[in-house]
Scaffold this motif. Structure first.
Motif, short mmCIF file in Angstrom:
data_model
loop_
_atom_site.label_atom_id
_atom_site.label_comp_id
_atom_site.label_asym_id
_atom_site.label_seq_id
_atom_site.Cartn_x
_atom_site.Cartn_y
_atom_site.Cartn_z
N ILE A 1 0.83 -1.19 0.00
CA ILE A 1 0.00 0.00 0.00
C ILE A 1 0.87 1.25 0.00
N GLY A 2 1.97 1.21 0.74
CA GLY A 2 2.85 2.37 0.83
C GLY A 2 3.50 2.74 -0.48
N GLN A 3 3.51 1.82 -1.44
CA GLN A 3 4.12 2.09 -2.74
C GLN A 3 3.15 2.71 -3.73
N ASP A 4 1.87 2.75 -3.41
CA ASP A 4 0.86 3.31 -4.31
C ASP A 4 0.90 4.83 -4.21
N SER A 5 1.21 5.49 -5.33
CA SER A 5 1.40 6.94 -5.32
C SER A 5 0.11 7.70 -4.99
N VAL A 6 -1.04 7.21 -5.43
CA VAL A 6 -2.30 7.89 -5.15
C VAL A 6 -2.60 7.84 -3.65
N LEU A 7 -2.49 6.64 -3.06
CA LEU A 7 -2.74 6.50 -1.62
C LEU A 7 -1.74 7.33 -0.81
N ARG A 8 -0.47 7.31 -1.23
CA ARG A 8 0.54 8.08 -0.52
C ARG A 8 0.23 9.58 -0.59
N PHE A 9 -0.19 10.06 -1.78
CA PHE A 9 -0.51 11.48 -1.94
C PHE A 9 -1.68 11.88 -1.05
N VAL A 10 -2.74 11.08 -1.05
CA VAL A 10 -3.92 11.40 -0.23
C VAL A 10 -3.55 11.35 1.25
N HIS A 11 -2.82 10.31 1.65
CA HIS A 11 -2.41 10.20 3.05
C HIS A 11 -1.59 11.42 3.47
N GLY B 1 -5.81 -4.17 8.36
CA GLY B 1 -7.06 -4.44 7.66
C GLY B 1 -7.33 -5.93 7.57
N TYR B 2 -8.60 -6.27 7.52
CA TYR B 2 -9.02 -7.66 7.34
C TYR B 2 -9.82 -7.72 6.04
N VAL B 3 -9.35 -8.57 5.13
CA VAL B 3 -9.92 -8.61 3.79
C VAL B 3 -10.27 -10.04 3.40
N PRO B 4 -11.55 -10.27 3.02
CA PRO B 4 -11.90 -11.61 2.52
C PRO B 4 -11.53 -11.72 1.05
N VAL B 5 -10.83 -12.78 0.71
CA VAL B 5 -10.48 -13.06 -0.69
C VAL B 5 -10.82 -14.52 -0.95
N GLY B 6 -11.78 -14.72 -1.85
CA GLY B 6 -12.24 -16.08 -2.09
C GLY B 6 -12.86 -16.61 -0.81
N ASN B 7 -12.40 -17.78 -0.37
CA ASN B 7 -12.93 -18.34 0.87
C ASN B 7 -11.92 -18.24 2.02
N LYS B 8 -11.01 -17.28 1.94
CA LYS B 8 -10.00 -17.05 2.98
C LYS B 8 -10.10 -15.61 3.50
N LEU B 9 -9.73 -15.43 4.76
CA LEU B 9 -9.64 -14.10 5.35
C LEU B 9 -8.17 -13.80 5.61
N TYR B 10 -7.74 -12.62 5.17
CA TYR B 10 -6.35 -12.22 5.34
C TYR B 10 -6.27 -10.96 6.19
N GLU B 11 -5.19 -10.89 6.96
CA GLU B 11 -4.89 -9.69 7.74
C GLU B 11 -3.80 -8.94 6.99
N LEU B 12 -4.02 -7.65 6.76
CA LEU B 12 -3.01 -6.80 6.14
C LEU B 12 -2.50 -5.85 7.21
N ASP B 13 -1.28 -6.07 7.62
CA ASP B 13 -0.65 -5.28 8.68
C ASP B 13 0.54 -4.56 8.05
N GLY B 14 0.53 -3.24 8.15
CA GLY B 14 1.60 -2.45 7.55
C GLY B 14 2.98 -2.74 8.10
N LEU B 15 3.06 -3.39 9.26
CA LEU B 15 4.36 -3.71 9.84
C LEU B 15 4.82 -5.12 9.48
N GLN B 16 4.03 -5.83 8.69
CA GLN B 16 4.39 -7.19 8.27
C GLN B 16 4.77 -7.18 6.79
N PRO B 17 5.61 -8.13 6.37
CA PRO B 17 6.06 -8.12 4.98
C PRO B 17 4.98 -8.52 3.96
#
Length: 197
Positions: free
Chosen positions: A1-11, A39-55
């Motif tokens: 997410i940190g590499q997305d220029s639009v998100l970075r600009f808005v942030h 963030g917690y995001v459902p993708v298909g039949n799995k739930l993923y955690e998106l943590d900015g401090l994790q790779p």
């Protein structure tokens, strides 16, 4: 997410203008609390955690019956429990479809239903009027947010400097500082009393 220029600009557009540069404290420990989003995001039949401090994404579990909140709830509660002993404050946010678009879609469906004549006209028209009212409320809410964002982004530092200089010039600065210090002390005492309860 940190590499997305639009998100970075808005942030970055929401960062406050700082007239002073503060050097980072070299003594700060690695265990210092970091404020970030998870963030917690459902993708298909799995739930993923998106943590900015994790790779990368972390799989939380399998989603059954499309109810990913049932899987996310224990993970969120576990995280809050883990950090609540350190008095970290949490905010829970939900990213949802723009409510105005949802209401417009509902009006479109109801209008199509009305056109078929296969419904109770009075109830459908009342529902349409209700959604139109909700759309007006959403527009007013978005307008208010835009105004708040303008104030949030504005640099008030020059105004404050000028105000302080004028108060000093008129001999009122000491009184204002004394009143502010008294108010701050009262607030700290009230907070200390609240913690004791």
């Amino acid at each position: 997410i940190g590499q997305d220029s639009v998100l970075r600009f808005v942030h970055n557009s929401f960062s406050r203008p700082e007239p002073f540069m503060v050097e980072p404290d070299e003594k700060s420990a690695e265990s210092d609390d970091a404020f970030h989003f998870i963030g917690y995001v459902p993708v298909g039949n799995k739930l993923y955690e998106l943590d900015g401090l994790q790779p990368g994404p972390i799989e939380i579990g399998e989603v059954k019956d499309g109810n990913w909140l049932r899987v996310a709830k224990p993970a969120i509660e576990k995280r809050i429990q883990k950090y609540s002993q350190k008095e970290i404050r949490f905010n829970l946010l939900a990213i949802v479809k723009n409510r105005q678009l949802v209401y417009e879609d509902e009006i479109k469906k109801l209008t199509e239903k009305l056109a078929t004549g296969n419904c109770e006209e009075g109830k459908v028209k009342a529902a349409i009027a209700d959604f139109e009212g909700k759309i007006s409320s959403e527009k007013a809410k978005h307008q208010k947010w835009m105004e708040e964002n303008v104030r949030r982004k504005h640099n008030f530092i020059p105004f404050i400097f000028h105000l302080l200089k004028e108060l000093a010039r008129k001999g009122k600065l000491d009184d204002v500082v004394e009143a502010a210090q008294k108010k701050a002390e009262e607030r700290m005492e009230a907070q200390a009393k609240a913690k004791q309860k």
